[in-house]
Design a protein around this motif. Structure first.
Motif, PDB file in Angstrom:
ATOM      1  N   THR A 154      -6.181  -0.410 -13.084  1.00 57.65           N
ATOM      2  CA  THR A 154      -7.255  -0.814 -13.999  1.00 57.65           C
ATOM      3  C   THR A 154      -8.628  -0.348 -13.524  1.00 57.65           C
ATOM      4  O   THR A 154      -9.633  -0.665 -14.138  1.00 57.65           O
ATOM      5  CB  THR A 154      -7.273  -2.346 -14.194  1.00 57.65           C
ATOM      6  OG1 THR A 154      -7.577  -2.979 -12.950  1.00 57.65           O
ATOM      7  CG2 THR A 154      -5.944  -2.835 -14.745  1.00 57.65           C
ATOM      8  N   GLY A 155      -8.644   0.385 -12.398  1.00 60.53           N
ATOM      9  CA  GLY A 155      -9.901   0.906 -11.882  1.00 60.53           C
ATOM     10  C   GLY A 155     -10.614  -0.035 -10.918  1.00 60.53           C
ATOM     11  O   GLY A 155     -11.719   0.261 -10.469  1.00 60.53           O
ATOM     12  N   GLU A 156      -9.986  -1.158 -10.590  1.00 65.59           N
ATOM     13  CA  GLU A 156     -10.578  -2.102  -9.643  1.00 65.59           C
ATOM     14  C   GLU A 156     -10.080  -1.788  -8.235  1.00 65.59           C
ATOM     15  O   GLU A 156      -9.063  -1.115  -8.058  1.00 65.59           O
ATOM     16  CB  GLU A 156     -10.194  -3.534 -10.029  1.00 65.59           C
ATOM     17  CG  GLU A 156     -10.706  -3.931 -11.398  1.00 65.59           C
ATOM     18  CD  GLU A 156     -10.135  -5.264 -11.871  1.00 65.59           C
ATOM     19  OE1 GLU A 156      -9.111  -5.708 -11.305  1.00 65.59           O
ATOM     20  OE2 GLU A 156     -10.711  -5.843 -12.790  1.00 65.59           O
ATOM     21  N   LEU A 157     -10.796  -2.315  -7.250  1.00 67.24           N
ATOM     22  CA  LEU A 157     -10.400  -2.121  -5.858  1.00 67.24           C
ATOM     23  C   LEU A 157      -9.740  -3.389  -5.337  1.00 67.24           C
ATOM     24  O   LEU A 157     -10.287  -4.481  -5.453  1.00 67.24           O
ATOM     25  CB  LEU A 157     -11.623  -1.774  -5.006  1.00 67.24           C
ATOM     26  CG  LEU A 157     -12.246  -0.416  -5.312  1.00 67.24           C
ATOM     27  CD1 LEU A 157     -13.581  -0.253  -4.603  1.00 67.24           C
ATOM     28  CD2 LEU A 157     -11.295   0.700  -4.910  1.00 67.24           C
ATOM     29  N   ASP A 158      -8.548  -3.235  -4.776  1.00 64.40           N
ATOM     30  CA  ASP A 158      -7.787  -4.357  -4.239  1.00 64.40           C
ATOM     31  C   ASP A 158      -7.842  -4.359  -2.715  1.00 64.40           C
ATOM     32  O   ASP A 158      -7.928  -3.312  -2.078  1.00 64.40           O
ATOM     33  CB  ASP A 158      -6.314  -4.254  -4.660  1.00 64.40           C
ATOM     34  CG  ASP A 158      -6.101  -4.478  -6.143  1.00 64.40           C
ATOM     35  OD1 ASP A 158      -6.879  -5.242  -6.747  1.00 64.40           O
ATOM     36  OD2 ASP A 158      -5.150  -3.888  -6.681  1.00 64.40           O
ATOM     37  N   ALA A 159      -7.720  -5.565  -2.149  1.00 63.96           N
ATOM     38  CA  ALA A 159      -7.640  -5.710  -0.699  1.00 63.96           C
ATOM     39  C   ALA A 159      -6.229  -5.373  -0.227  1.00 63.96           C
ATOM     40  O   ALA A 159      -5.262  -5.446  -0.998  1.00 63.96           O
ATOM     41  CB  ALA A 159      -7.978  -7.148  -0.307  1.00 63.96           C
ATOM     42  N   THR A 160      -6.120  -5.000   1.028  1.00 62.85           N
ATOM     43  CA  THR A 160      -4.814  -4.847   1.654  1.00 62.85           C
ATOM     44  C   THR A 160      -4.691  -5.893   2.752  1.00 62.85           C
ATOM     45  O   THR A 160      -5.688  -6.304   3.345  1.00 62.85           O
ATOM     46  CB  THR A 160      -4.587  -3.425   2.213  1.00 62.85           C
ATOM     47  OG1 THR A 160      -3.199  -3.232   2.458  1.00 62.85           O
ATOM     48  CG2 THR A 160      -5.371  -3.159   3.474  1.00 62.85           C
ATOM     49  N   VAL A 161      -3.461  -6.342   2.989  1.00 60.36           N
ATOM     50  CA  VAL A 161      -3.179  -7.363   3.993  1.00 60.36           C
ATOM     51  C   VAL A 161      -2.289  -6.739   5.065  1.00 60.36           C
ATOM     52  O   VAL A 161      -1.293  -6.092   4.734  1.00 60.36           O
ATOM     53  CB  VAL A 161      -2.462  -8.579   3.357  1.00 60.36           C
ATOM     54  CG1 VAL A 161      -2.200  -9.649   4.406  1.00 60.36           C
ATOM     55  CG2 VAL A 161      -3.271  -9.136   2.198  1.00 60.36           C
ATOM     56  N   TYR A 162      -2.654  -6.935   6.321  1.00 63.13           N
ATOM     57  CA  TYR A 162      -1.880  -6.406   7.434  1.00 63.13           C
ATOM     58  C   TYR A 162      -0.998  -7.495   8.039  1.00 63.13           C
ATOM     59  O   TYR A 162      -1.415  -8.646   8.164  1.00 63.13           O
ATOM     60  CB  TYR A 162      -2.797  -5.820   8.516  1.00 63.13           C
ATOM     61  CG  TYR A 162      -3.287  -4.457   8.134  1.00 63.13           C
ATOM     62  CD1 TYR A 162      -2.589  -3.319   8.510  1.00 63.13           C
ATOM     63  CD2 TYR A 162      -4.429  -4.299   7.357  1.00 63.13           C
ATOM     64  CE1 TYR A 162      -3.016  -2.057   8.132  1.00 63.13           C
ATOM     65  CE2 TYR A 162      -4.865  -3.036   6.983  1.00 63.13           C
ATOM     66  CZ  TYR A 162      -4.148  -1.934   7.370  1.00 63.13           C
ATOM     67  OH  TYR A 162      -4.576  -0.694   6.985  1.00 63.13           O
ATOM     68  N   PHE A 163       0.217  -7.099   8.406  1.00 65.57           N
ATOM     69  CA  PHE A 163       1.201  -7.979   9.018  1.00 65.57           C
ATOM     70  C   PHE A 163       1.759  -7.314  10.275  1.00 65.57           C
ATOM     71  O   PHE A 163       1.753  -6.082  10.381  1.00 65.57           O
ATOM     72  CB  PHE A 163       2.390  -8.209   8.081  1.00 65.57           C
ATOM     73  CG  PHE A 163       2.108  -9.035   6.861  1.00 65.57           C
ATOM     74  CD1 PHE A 163       2.348 -10.398   6.862  1.00 65.57           C
ATOM     75  CD2 PHE A 163       1.617  -8.440   5.702  1.00 65.57           C
ATOM     76  CE1 PHE A 163       2.116 -11.162   5.737  1.00 65.57           C
ATOM     77  CE2 PHE A 163       1.382  -9.200   4.572  1.00 65.57           C
ATOM     78  CZ  PHE A 163       1.625 -10.568   4.583  1.00 65.57           C
ATOM     79  N   TYR A 164       2.280  -8.140  11.178  1.00 63.65           N
ATOM     80  CA  TYR A 164       3.009  -7.616  12.331  1.00 63.65           C
ATOM     81  C   TYR A 164       4.190  -8.529  12.618  1.00 63.65           C
ATOM     82  O   TYR A 164       4.239  -9.683  12.191  1.00 63.65           O
ATOM     83  CB  TYR A 164       2.127  -7.500  13.585  1.00 63.65           C
ATOM     84  CG  TYR A 164       1.886  -8.815  14.266  1.00 63.65           C
ATOM     85  CD1 TYR A 164       2.705  -9.235  15.309  1.00 63.65           C
ATOM     86  CD2 TYR A 164       0.844  -9.648  13.873  1.00 63.65           C
ATOM     87  CE1 TYR A 164       2.494 -10.452  15.939  1.00 63.65           C
ATOM     88  CE2 TYR A 164       0.618 -10.863  14.493  1.00 63.65           C
ATOM     89  CZ  TYR A 164       1.449 -11.262  15.530  1.00 63.65           C
ATOM     90  OH  TYR A 164       1.254 -12.462  16.136  1.00 63.65           O
ATOM     91  N   LYS A 165       5.150  -7.986  13.374  1.00 63.49           N
ATOM     92  CA  LYS A 165       6.273  -8.764  13.858  1.00 63.49           C
ATOM     93  C   LYS A 165       6.657  -8.253  15.227  1.00 63.49           C
ATOM     94  O   LYS A 165       6.780  -7.045  15.438  1.00 63.49           O
ATOM     95  CB  LYS A 165       7.473  -8.631  12.912  1.00 63.49           C
ATOM     96  CG  LYS A 165       8.660  -9.499  13.318  1.00 63.49           C
ATOM     97  CD  LYS A 165       9.774  -9.451  12.286  1.00 63.49           C
ATOM     98  CE  LYS A 165      10.924 -10.355  12.651  1.00 63.49           C
ATOM     99  NZ  LYS A 165      11.988 -10.322  11.610  1.00 63.49           N
ATOM    100  N   LEU A 166       6.827  -9.188  16.161  1.00 64.22           N
ATOM    101  CA  LEU A 166       7.331  -8.866  17.492  1.00 64.22           C
ATOM    102  C   LEU A 166       8.828  -9.127  17.484  1.00 64.22           C
ATOM    103  O   LEU A 166       9.256 -10.246  17.224  1.00 64.22           O
ATOM    104  CB  LEU A 166       6.635  -9.716  18.566  1.00 64.22           C
ATOM    105  CG  LEU A 166       5.156  -9.419  18.781  1.00 64.22           C
ATOM    106  CD1 LEU A 166       4.530 -10.466  19.683  1.00 64.22           C
ATOM    107  CD2 LEU A 166       4.982  -8.022  19.377  1.00 64.22           C
ATOM    108  N   LEU A 167       9.590  -8.098  17.757  1.00 60.33           N
ATOM    109  CA  LEU A 167      11.042  -8.218  17.809  1.00 60.33           C
ATOM    110  C   LEU A 167      11.450  -8.640  19.219  1.00 60.33           C
ATOM    111  O   LEU A 167      10.785  -8.298  20.196  1.00 60.33           O
ATOM    112  CB  LEU A 167      11.703  -6.884  17.458  1.00 60.33           C
ATOM    113  CG  LEU A 167      11.346  -6.299  16.093  1.00 60.33           C
ATOM    114  CD1 LEU A 167      11.940  -4.906  15.960  1.00 60.33           C
ATOM    115  CD2 LEU A 167      11.802  -7.209  14.976  1.00 60.33           C
ATOM    116  N   SER A 168      12.569  -9.329  19.319  1.00 62.66           N
ATOM    117  CA  SER A 168      13.062  -9.706  20.645  1.00 62.66           C
ATOM    118  C   SER A 168      13.454  -8.461  21.412  1.00 62.66           C
ATOM    119  O   SER A 168      13.954  -7.485  20.851  1.00 62.66           O
ATOM    120  CB  SER A 168      14.241 -10.655  20.530  1.00 62.66           C
ATOM    121  OG  SER A 168      15.295 -10.061  19.792  1.00 62.66           O
ATOM    122  N   GLN A 169      13.185  -8.474  22.699  1.00 61.50           N
ATOM    123  CA  GLN A 169      13.443  -7.298  23.541  1.00 61.50           C
ATOM    124  C   GLN A 169      14.727  -7.438  24.309  1.00 61.50           C
ATOM    125  O   GLN A 169      15.186  -8.456  24.635  1.00 61.50           O
ATOM    126  CB  GLN A 169      12.294  -7.102  24.512  1.00 61.50           C
ATOM    127  CG  GLN A 169      10.981  -6.850  23.802  1.00 61.50           C
ATOM    128  CD  GLN A 169       9.845  -6.640  24.769  1.00 61.50           C
ATOM    129  OE1 GLN A 169       9.984  -5.947  25.764  1.00 61.50           O
ATOM    130  NE2 GLN A 169       8.712  -7.224  24.507  1.00 61.50           N
TER     131      GLN A 169
END
Length: 169
Positions: A154-169
């Motif tokens: 629609t021509g608008e600017l949207d935010a982005t959301v960052y995520f992370y995950k720590l996997l078991s080692q």
């Protein structure tokens, strides 16, 4: 449903092209704006095909011959980033949503990362996208937003959301 890593896109090229168009035309924020032409979708997959290898992996979810979805994994190639990877372009066909393909694809990428000692995964998604709830259910932690990150249909600017995950080692 089968989830497999593929290294040769050619047997799935047309279905991948259709999947990309389906997701973009449904409003997915994955780098394109609707309507996505077949030529542009094909060009994208040709680029992905050339990039697959040591630092880029791709999984598909299928039922029989029908492609349900795909996800990519970008492995950091920097010496100080050998422990991390980025989830990219999770796509599930609009007709296949709610059947577990997205979760299965994410788990396949995570399992691979554990096998190769990559224990930090990062990803981003448009604020408000349905994928956010999947990521949270899978144990990803939201770390922040960047406003006005991506242009929408629609021509608008949207935010982005960052995520992370720590996997078991």
């Amino acid at each position: 449903m089968d989830v497999i890593e593929i290294k040769d896109l050619s047997p799935y090229f047309q279905q991948l092209t259709g999947l990309l168009q389906d997701c973009v035309d449904d409003g997915a924020s994955i780098g394109f704006l609707p309507p996505l032409s077949r030529v542009d979708a094909e060009a994208y997959w040709q680029d992905v095909a050339q990039a697959l290898g040591e630092h880029r992996k791709l999984w598909i979810a299928c039922e029989g011959e029908q492609l349900l979805g795909t996800v990519q994994l970008a492995l950091c190639g920097k010496e100080n980033g050998a422990h991390r990877a980025e989830i990219e372009k999770l796509m599930v066909n609009t007709n296949a949503r709610g059947r577990g393909a997205g979760k299965a694809l994410m788990l396949a990428a995570e399992t691979y990362c554990q096998q190769i000692a990559r224990h930090l995964l990062v990803l981003d998604t448009r604020e408000g996208d349905v994928a956010s709830s999947l990521y949270r259910k899978l144990g990803y932690t939201e770390v922040g937003r960047i406003p006005q990150f991506a242009l929408n249909a629609t021509g608008e600017l949207d935010a982005t959301v960052y995520f992370y995950k720590l996997l078991s080692q």
